[in-house]
Write a protein that holds these residues in place. Structure first.
Motif, PDB file in Angstrom:
ATOM      1  N   SER B 181      35.248  35.341  36.531  1.00 48.86           N
ATOM      2  CA  SER B 181      36.349  34.457  37.202  1.00 48.86           C
ATOM      3  C   SER B 181      36.169  34.559  38.972  1.00 48.86           C
ATOM      4  O   SER B 181      35.234  35.058  39.641  1.00 48.86           O
ATOM      5  N   GLY B 182      37.468  33.598  39.211  1.00 48.45           N
ATOM      6  CA  GLY B 182      36.617  33.560  40.906  1.00 48.45           C
ATOM      7  C   GLY B 182      38.288  32.695  41.649  1.00 48.45           C
ATOM      8  O   GLY B 182      39.206  31.970  40.752  1.00 48.45           O
ATOM      9  N   PHE B 183      38.516  33.059  43.065  1.00 45.03           N
ATOM     10  CA  PHE B 183      39.586  32.483  43.329  1.00 45.03           C
ATOM     11  C   PHE B 183      39.380  32.142  44.691  1.00 45.03           C
ATOM     12  O   PHE B 183      38.843  33.470  45.688  1.00 45.03           O
ATOM     13  N   GLN B 184      39.450  31.037  45.150  1.00 47.75           N
ATOM     14  CA  GLN B 184      39.651  30.512  46.249  1.00 47.75           C
ATOM     15  C   GLN B 184      41.193  30.375  46.884  1.00 47.75           C
ATOM     16  O   GLN B 184      42.328  29.750  45.945  1.00 47.75           O
ATOM     17  N   GLU B 185      41.590  29.731  47.830  1.00 52.84           N
ATOM     18  CA  GLU B 185      42.167  29.962  48.838  1.00 52.84           C
ATOM     19  C   GLU B 185      42.580  29.735  50.120  1.00 52.84           C
ATOM     20  O   GLU B 185      41.545  30.136  50.955  1.00 52.84           O
ATOM     21  N   PHE B 186      42.483  28.381  50.543  1.00 55.13           N
ATOM     22  CA  PHE B 186      42.999  28.272  51.989  1.00 55.13           C
ATOM     23  C   PHE B 186      44.164  28.482  53.111  1.00 55.13           C
ATOM     24  O   PHE B 186      44.955  28.026  52.250  1.00 55.13           O
ATOM     25  N   GLY B 191      47.251  35.847  54.961  1.00 59.92           N
ATOM     26  CA  GLY B 191      49.239  36.103  54.646  1.00 59.92           C
ATOM     27  C   GLY B 191      48.900  35.816  54.377  1.00 59.92           C
ATOM     28  O   GLY B 191      50.808  35.286  53.865  1.00 59.92           O
ATOM     29  N   ASP B 192      49.005  34.244  54.735  1.00 60.84           N
ATOM     30  CA  ASP B 192      50.681  32.851  55.354  1.00 60.84           C
ATOM     31  C   ASP B 192      50.157  32.160  54.013  1.00 60.84           C
ATOM     32  O   ASP B 192      49.427  32.607  52.908  1.00 60.84           O
ATOM     33  N   PHE B 193      51.677  31.422  53.606  1.00 61.05           N
ATOM     34  CA  PHE B 193      51.468  30.662  52.776  1.00 61.05           C
ATOM     35  C   PHE B 193      50.340  29.642  52.424  1.00 61.05           C
ATOM     36  O   PHE B 193      49.266  28.926  53.161  1.00 61.05           O
ATOM     37  N   ALA B 194      49.845  29.827  51.160  1.00 64.16           N
ATOM     38  CA  ALA B 194      48.163  29.138  51.492  1.00 64.16           C
ATOM     39  C   ALA B 194      48.491  27.363  51.131  1.00 64.16           C
ATOM     40  O   ALA B 194      49.461  26.441  51.064  1.00 64.16           O
ATOM     41  N   LEU B 195      47.794  26.614  51.993  1.00 64.73           N
ATOM     42  CA  LEU B 195      47.789  25.548  51.980  1.00 64.73           C
ATOM     43  C   LEU B 195      46.781  24.126  50.428  1.00 64.73           C
ATOM     44  O   LEU B 195      47.624  23.862  50.161  1.00 64.73           O
ATOM     45  N   ALA B 196      46.125  25.105  49.676  1.00 62.27           N
ATOM     46  CA  ALA B 196      45.817  24.851  48.765  1.00 62.27           C
ATOM     47  C   ALA B 196      45.266  26.637  47.826  1.00 62.27           C
ATOM     48  O   ALA B 196      44.025  26.882  48.642  1.00 62.27           O
ATOM     49  N   GLY B 197      45.004  26.228  46.968  1.00 60.02           N
ATOM     50  CA  GLY B 197      44.000  26.982  46.075  1.00 60.02           C
ATOM     51  C   GLY B 197      44.154  27.312  45.030  1.00 60.02           C
ATOM     52  O   GLY B 197      44.399  26.478  43.912  1.00 60.02           O
ATOM     53  N   VAL B 198      42.694  28.157  43.974  1.00 60.99           N
ATOM     54  CA  VAL B 198      42.329  27.903  42.750  1.00 60.99           C
ATOM     55  C   VAL B 198      42.211  29.265  42.483  1.00 60.99           C
ATOM     56  O   VAL B 198      41.436  30.434  42.751  1.00 60.99           O
ATOM     57  N   ALA B 199      42.309  29.169  41.003  1.00 63.68           N
ATOM     58  CA  ALA B 199      41.986  30.279  40.065  1.00 63.68           C
ATOM     59  C   ALA B 199      41.103  29.825  39.382  1.00 63.68           C
ATOM     60  O   ALA B 199      41.734  28.980  38.142  1.00 63.68           O
ATOM     61  N   ALA B 200      40.343  30.831  38.647  1.00 64.66           N
ATOM     62  CA  ALA B 200      38.985  29.304  37.966  1.00 64.66           C
ATOM     63  C   ALA B 200      38.868  31.119  36.746  1.00 64.66           C
ATOM     64  O   ALA B 200      38.146  31.949  37.365  1.00 64.66           O
ATOM     65  N   VAL B 201      38.604  30.893  35.691  1.00 65.59           N
ATOM     66  CA  VAL B 201      37.962  31.736  34.825  1.00 65.59           C
ATOM     67  C   VAL B 201      37.444  30.705  33.964  1.00 65.59           C
ATOM     68  O   VAL B 201      37.971  29.969  33.145  1.00 65.59           O
ATOM     69  N   ILE B 202      36.021  30.980  33.886  1.00 64.03           N
ATOM     70  CA  ILE B 202      35.209  30.479  32.589  1.00 64.03           C
ATOM     71  C   ILE B 202      34.549  31.940  31.757  1.00 64.03           C
ATOM     72  O   ILE B 202      34.526  32.978  32.273  1.00 64.03           O
ATOM     73  N   THR B 203      33.881  31.307  30.528  1.00 61.80           N
ATOM     74  CA  THR B 203      33.317  31.792  29.851  1.00 61.80           C
ATOM     75  C   THR B 203      32.297  31.103  29.630  1.00 61.80           C
ATOM     76  O   THR B 203      32.058  29.984  29.524  1.00 61.80           O
ATOM     77  N   THR B 204      29.993  31.331  29.469  1.00 63.65           N
ATOM     78  CA  THR B 204      29.654  31.409  28.864  1.00 63.65           C
ATOM     79  C   THR B 204      29.017  30.908  27.737  1.00 63.65           C
ATOM     80  O   THR B 204      28.952  32.681  27.220  1.00 63.65           O
ATOM     81  N   ASP B 205      27.986  30.567  26.999  1.00 61.17           N
ATOM     82  CA  ASP B 205      27.096  31.464  26.323  1.00 61.17           C
ATOM     83  C   ASP B 205      26.336  31.027  26.539  1.00 61.17           C
ATOM     84  O   ASP B 205      25.352  29.740  26.593  1.00 61.17           O
ATOM     85  N   GLY B 286      31.155  32.548  46.861  1.00 59.98           N
ATOM     86  CA  GLY B 286      32.494  32.050  47.095  1.00 59.98           C
ATOM     87  C   GLY B 286      32.019  31.508  48.227  1.00 59.98           C
ATOM     88  O   GLY B 286      32.300  30.343  48.938  1.00 59.98           O
ATOM     89  N   GLY B 287      31.791  32.665  49.927  1.00 58.79           N
ATOM     90  CA  GLY B 287      32.367  31.826  50.656  1.00 58.79           C
ATOM     91  C   GLY B 287      33.002  32.074  51.262  1.00 58.79           C
ATOM     92  O   GLY B 287      34.578  30.991  49.951  1.00 58.79           O
ATOM     93  N   GLY B 288      33.489  30.924  52.178  1.00 64.32           N
ATOM     94  CA  GLY B 288      34.377  30.595  53.312  1.00 64.32           C
ATOM     95  C   GLY B 288      35.773  31.562  53.689  1.00 64.32           C
ATOM     96  O   GLY B 288      35.750  32.584  53.695  1.00 64.32           O
ATOM     97  N   ASN B 289      37.108  31.172  53.328  1.00 65.19           N
ATOM     98  CA  ASN B 289      37.949  31.636  53.527  1.00 65.19           C
ATOM     99  C   ASN B 289      38.358  32.491  52.674  1.00 65.19           C
ATOM    100  O   ASN B 289      39.012  31.919  51.030  1.00 65.19           O
ATOM    101  N   GLY B 290      38.091  33.503  52.583  1.00 67.57           N
ATOM    102  CA  GLY B 290      38.213  34.816  51.225  1.00 67.57           C
ATOM    103  C   GLY B 290      39.817  34.725  51.213  1.00 67.57           C
ATOM    104  O   GLY B 290      40.820  35.712  50.874  1.00 67.57           O
TER     105      GLY B 290
END
Lengths: 163, 290
Positions: B181-186, B191-205, B286-290
Motif C-alpha cells: 500500500s501507499g498513502f499520500q496527501e497534500f 495536520g491541516d485538512f488535506a487539499l487532496a489525498g490518495v490511499a492505494a492498495v495493490i496486489t501483484t502476481d 513516494g517522496g513529496g509531502n508526506g
C-alpha cells in the motif's frame, strides 16, 4: 433550559465540585467556575491550541470537551506546572530562550511541549514543528519556541523531569 | 456559553445508547470524540435537542485481530495509530492516522466518529474504502452490515446511517499476502485538512497487478477511483501503468474549488499523488509531502 449537573473536576491534584450546564465546555468551567484563567481560549473550535490541557495525562483541547465529560478525570492546567517561581524546565526554557512574546499561546505551548518531550525525549526541530503544529503563535515566528522545547528536552532528560 | 442548550445522556452500554437513540431519533446527536461535533456545537452549526455521549460505553473500544480486523467504533485515533495489530495487518492505517490533526485531536477523536461525521477531507473514509471495510450499524430493532461505499455513497457530512442507528464496529478483511500500500496527501501544514489525498492498495502476481483499490479524499466526497483501478488491473507495475492510473484518478476525482485551491489544482494533485502512492506501494520512494 437544561438542568445543571454536579461534577467533580480533579484539577492539579485537588478535587473541586462544580455545578454546570451540560453545554458548558471544560475550558469555560476551568476559567469561570474554578477561576483558573491560565487556560486561554483563542478559537474555541480546536484549531489554535491555546486551551491545551492534560486529561488523565493525555494532551487534549479543553474547548472540545464538555465539563460534564471530565467528571472524575485528572486534569492538569498550566497552574499545575511548576510551583510559583520554581519553574518547570519547560517554563524555564521558554523564559531563557524567548519562547514567548505576548504570552497568549504560552500555556498551551508549555503543556504541548511537555507532552512532546514525554513521548520523545530528544526531538529534532522538525519533529517539534510537526508535533506542535496544532498550537498557533502569532508573535514569535516559532523559531524560539522550537529552541525552547529543545533546550527543555535536554534539561528534562538529565533531570528525569516530567509534568 | 458557546453551544445552544441540549439535554445530555451518558449511557454506559450499547443497549442503553440504542434505547436513547430510539427515543430521541432525529433530535439527538451521538457524541463520540467530539473533535468535529463540539466545534459545530460551539459555532451553533449543530443544535441537537439531545446529546448522547457514548464515551462511557467501554464495550465500543477494542481492536481485535484474528484474520478480519475488528475495531470498536470508539477506538481513539491514537490507539488506532499505535496498535501493533493494526500496523501488522494494514500498515496503511497508521500511516494515514499520523496525518489526522494533531496529537491532542487524535487523543480524543475516534474511528467511528470520523466515519459518521464523514468530512470529505478526512483520511479514514477513503482509506477504509480502499481496504474494502464494512461497518456494523445497530439500532434497537437489530443490526445491519454496510460496506464503506454504501455508507458514504456521494454524501458529505452525513452518511446512510439512520437516525436511530449507532455505528458500533469497523471490520477490515485480511489483506492478500502479496498486497502492498501507499498513502499520500497534500496539506499546507502538517495536520491541516488535506487539499487532496490518495490511499492505494495493490496486489501483484510477480510484476502483473492482479488487484487494485484506490480511495481518494479532499473532493466533494470520499470515493474509490474506478478508472484508475481499471488502468492498473492486468498491467505491469511501472511508470506507464502508474501514469495511466494518475490520469484516470484525475478523471474520477470529484474535485471542488474553495479558498484553498481550485478544482483544476486539486485534480492535478490527485494525479501526482496517485502516481506517488503507487510508487510507494510498489516499493519505490513516494517522496513529496508526506
Amino acid at each position: 433550559m437544561a438542568e445543571t449537573m454536579s461534577v467533580v473536576l480533579n484539577v492539579n491534584g485537588s478535587g473541586r465540585a462544580v455545578s454546570v450546564e451540560p453545554r458548558k465546555t471544560l475550558a469555560d468551567a476551568i476559567r469561570e467556575d474554578l477561576g483558573l484563567t491560565g487556560t486561554h481560549l483563542g478559537c474555541e473550535h480546536g484549531v489554535c491550541g491555546a486551551c491545551t490541557i492534560l486529561l488523565d495525562g493525555e494532551v487534549v483541547r479543553s474547548c472540545l470537551l464538555l465539563a460534564v465529560q471530565a467528571d472524575g478525570a485528572e486534569i492538569t492546567t498550566i497552574e499545575g506546572i511548576g510551583a510559583g517561581d520554581d519553574l518547570h524546565p519547560m517554563q524555564q526554557a521558554f523564559s531563557e530562550y524567548h519562547g514567548l512574546q505576548c504570552g497568549f499561546c504560552t500555556p498551551g505551548m508549555i503543556l504541548a511541549g511537555i507532552d512532546v518531550v514525554s513521548r520523545n525525549p530528544d526531538p529534532t526541530p522538525q519533529e517539534i514543528r510537526e508535533e506542535m503544529g496544532g498550537n498557533i503563535c502569532r508573535c514569535t515566528g516559532y523559531q524560539k519556541i522550537v529552541e525552547s522545547v529543545q533546550a527543555a528536552a535536554a534539561v528534562m532528560s538529565t533531570e528525569g523531569g516530567s509534568a | 456559553m458557546k453551544p445552544a442548550a441540549f439535554d445530555y445522556s451518558a449511557p454506559e452500554s450499547i443497549a442503553e445508547a440504542l434505547d436513547l437513540l430510539a427515543e430521541h431519533g432525529s433530535g439527538a446527536k451521538v457524541l463520540a470524540g467530539g473533535q468535529s461535533l463540539v466545534p459545530m456545537l460551539n459555532f451553533r452549526l449543530a443544535r441537537p435537542a439531545h446529546l448522547i455521549d457514548v464515551n462511557g460505553v467501554d464495550s465500543l473500544s477494542y481492536i481485535s485481530a484474528n484474520g478480519t480486523l475488528r475495531i470498536g467504533s470508539m477506538t481513539r485515533l491514537t490507539a488506532l495509530g499505535e496498535s501493533g495489530d493494526v500496523a501488522g495487518a494494514h500498515p496503511i492505517i497508521p500511516k494515514a492516522v499520523a496525518h489526522i490533526g494533531h496529537r491532542a485531536i487524535r487523543n480524543r477523536g475516534t474511528i467511528g466518529g470520523s466515519l459518521a461525521h464523514n468530512d470529505p477531507a478526512a483520511e479514514l473514509p477513503a482509506v477504509l474504502m480502499a481496504l474494502d471495510a464494512e461497518v456494523t450499524a445497530r439500532s434497537a430493532d437489530g443490526e445491519r452490515v454496510v460496506g464503506m461505499q454504501d455508507l458514504i455513497e456521494d454524501r458529505l457530512f452525513e452518511t446512510t446511517l439512520g437516525d436511530t442507528e449507532l455505528l458500533t464496529e469497523i471490520r477490515i478483511p485480511a489483506a492478500a499476502a502479496s498486497s502492498t500500500s501507499g498513502f499520500q496527501e497534500f496539506a499546507r501544514r502538517h495536520g491541516d485538512f488535506a487539499l487532496a489525498g490518495v490511499a492505494a492498495v495493490i496486489t501483484t502476481d510477480g510484476s502483473t497487478i492482479t488487484q487494485a483499490a484506490l480511495g481518494a479524499f479532499g473532493g466533494t466526497h470520499a470515493t474509490r477511483l474506478p478508472t484508475a483501478e481499471a488502468a492498473l488491473l492486468g498491467a505491469e507495475t511501472g511508470d506507464a501503468a502508474f501514469a495511466a492510473a494518475g490520469a484516470g484518478a484525475a478523471a474520477d476525482f470529484p474535485a471542488t474549488s474553495d479558498v484553498h485551491g481550485t478544482a483544476e489544482y486539486r485534480s492535478h494533485l490527485i494525479n501526482v499523488l496517485t502516481v506517488r502512492a503507487l510508487k510507494e506501494a510498489a516499493g519505490n520512494s513516494g517522496g513529496g509531502n508526506g
